[in-house]
Design a protein around this motif. Structure first.
Motif: not given
Length: 109
Positions: A34-59
């Protein structure tokens, strides 16, 4: 310990994704899924936010972090018996990094 070191690093450098990945992997190796999932979920959400801000998801760096986070979270879900969640994350990892052996291995697990 790796968890303590990563947690201290996160306090100092909250936006440094490798620290969340390292802590998540450490939690996973100790069976604290559960703790691991929490950290991985945070990273996934951060990447999704980067994409919304216009970062290239293919970077390459963004795609690797996103894919690795999905693969790692999929492994945790698999160990918990949450097979649908594991499959969805593994499939997302392959979509994000189609050349990643790790992503394909997770999907085939």
């Amino acid at each position: 310990t790796a968890i303590k070191d990563a947690s201290e690093g996160i306090k100092l450098f909250e936006d440094y994704p490798d620290l969340y990945m390292e802590r998540g992997l450490a939690y996973m190796s100790l069976g604290k899924l559960n703790e691991a999932i929490r950290d991985f979920t945070k990273l996934i959400k951060e990447c999704e936010e980067e994409k919304k801000r216009g970062s290239d998801p293919n970077d390459l760096e963004t795609a690797d972090i996103w894919s690795d986070s999905c693969s790692s979270r999929a492994t945790c879900f698999l160990r918990q018996g949450a097979y649908k969640k594991a499959f969805d994350d593994a499939l997302q990892a392959v979509r994000l990094a189609p050349e990643s052996a790790i992503a394909h291995n997770t999907l085939g697990a």
